[in-house]
Design a protein around this motif. Sequence first.
Motif, PDB file in Angstrom:
ATOM      1  N   LEU A 159       1.199  13.586  -3.831  1.00  0.00           N
ATOM      2  CA  LEU A 159       2.085  12.425  -3.732  1.00  0.00           C
ATOM      3  C   LEU A 159       1.537  11.229  -4.504  1.00  0.00           C
ATOM      4  CD1 LEU A 159       3.150  12.587   0.038  1.00  0.00           C
ATOM      5  CD2 LEU A 159       4.553  13.115  -1.966  1.00  0.00           C
ATOM      6  N   LEU A 160       0.229  10.988  -4.408  1.00  0.00           N
ATOM      7  CA  LEU A 160      -0.382   9.873  -5.127  1.00  0.00           C
ATOM      8  C   LEU A 160      -0.260  10.069  -6.644  1.00  0.00           C
ATOM      9  CD1 LEU A 160      -3.619   9.421  -2.993  1.00  0.00           C
ATOM     10  CD2 LEU A 160      -1.757   7.765  -3.212  1.00  0.00           C
ATOM     11  N   GLN A 214       3.371   9.435  -7.690  1.00  0.00           N
ATOM     12  CA  GLN A 214       3.681   8.007  -7.618  1.00  0.00           C
ATOM     13  C   GLN A 214       3.034   7.244  -8.767  1.00  0.00           C
ATOM     14  OE1 GLN A 214       5.770   6.471  -5.626  1.00  0.00           O
ATOM     15  NE2 GLN A 214       5.308   4.422  -6.415  1.00  0.00           N
ATOM     16  N   ARG A 225       4.754   6.154 -12.262  1.00  0.00           N
ATOM     17  CA  ARG A 225       5.737   5.081 -12.368  1.00  0.00           C
ATOM     18  C   ARG A 225       5.100   3.696 -12.461  1.00  0.00           C
ATOM     19  NH1 ARG A 225       8.973   7.165  -6.970  1.00  0.00           N
ATOM     20  NH2 ARG A 225       9.289   9.344  -7.653  1.00  0.00           N
ATOM     21  N   LYS A 230      -2.039   3.018 -12.207  1.00  0.00           N
ATOM     22  CA  LYS A 230      -2.103   4.470 -12.433  1.00  0.00           C
ATOM     23  C   LYS A 230      -3.525   4.973 -12.256  1.00  0.00           C
ATOM     24  CE  LYS A 230       1.625   5.478 -15.726  1.00  0.00           C
ATOM     25  NZ  LYS A 230       1.925   5.918 -17.103  1.00  0.00           N
ATOM     26  N   LEU A 278      -4.593   5.021  -8.494  1.00  0.00           N
ATOM     27  CA  LEU A 278      -3.976   6.048  -7.660  1.00  0.00           C
ATOM     28  C   LEU A 278      -4.416   7.448  -8.065  1.00  0.00           C
ATOM     29  CD1 LEU A 278      -0.272   5.066  -6.870  1.00  0.00           C
ATOM     30  CD2 LEU A 278      -2.320   4.818  -5.483  1.00  0.00           C
TER      31      LEU A 278
END
Length: 295
Positions: free
Chosen positions: A146-147, A150, A153, A159, A162
């Motif tokens: 999920l990280l 995400q 974007r 970026k 994460l």
Amino acid sequence: MAVFLLAVGAACCLGLGFVLQQRAAARAPISDFLSFRLLLDLVRMPDWLVGLFLMICGQALGAVALAYGEVTLVEPLTATNLLFAMALSRWLTRQPLSWSGWSGVGLLALGVTAFIVAGRPHSGPNEAGPLRHWLVFGIVAGLAVLLTLQARRLRPSAKAALVALAAGLIYGLQDALTRVCGEIVQDEGTANLFTHWQPYGVGVIGLTGILLVQSAFEMAPLRMSLPSLTAAQPLAGIACGIGFLGDRIRLTTGALTWQALGLAAIVFGVVLLGRHPAMPAGVPVSETVGASEAD
């Protein structure tokens, strides 16, 4: 003492290797983000290869430490890799440590000490059953996915943070599986290790972790990625150790309080050190993009 020395040696190799890898990854084309083409570009850079060799040495030392010690003991010690990264970065940049740097050093050292002394990590009588094993494993792996999704974007610095956080979770899983591999070797011998899925899982997770880490290093300065990576790995490893490997810690109110404070100090110390000006800035994204367009 042997586990302690092995874990600190692993931290040293990892910290030095991360600095060298980021200095090389910052020169790679931005278009290679989260692509295996990035690794093909990086293998042509001598400084990245040296950094990779140091990282492999660190992971090997960490694997030996995990074979003889609990994940909940080894992971906080390997989090001190940021101290060694800071030392090399400070030597490269000639940047004084200042109050924030010394505060980060103190918090990280005190946090590791508080968690280990208060928790007294030790092995339990047995590991968790398959359901709990896969539940913890799936939660940590799912968070990493999920990280990563995400991160696509967001702006480059976010970026990097994460994706490095996802890499830290992945490496925590790798450490847990490495511990399982060590137990298999001790119980069944090396010849039977490869009849189990865990060593193959270590390889796949390790390759995925390398791609995520290099992508994070490519997108932004080291201070944007290394704190997330360094903080997430021990937290994920401790969760796996307690969640399905049978590790035990003291559960009295006082012990849990000190353990929570220790983990918080580790995280804050990592953030302070990672954002210190001595951490190399790398190559600005605009310059890298411009160089790619020129090519």
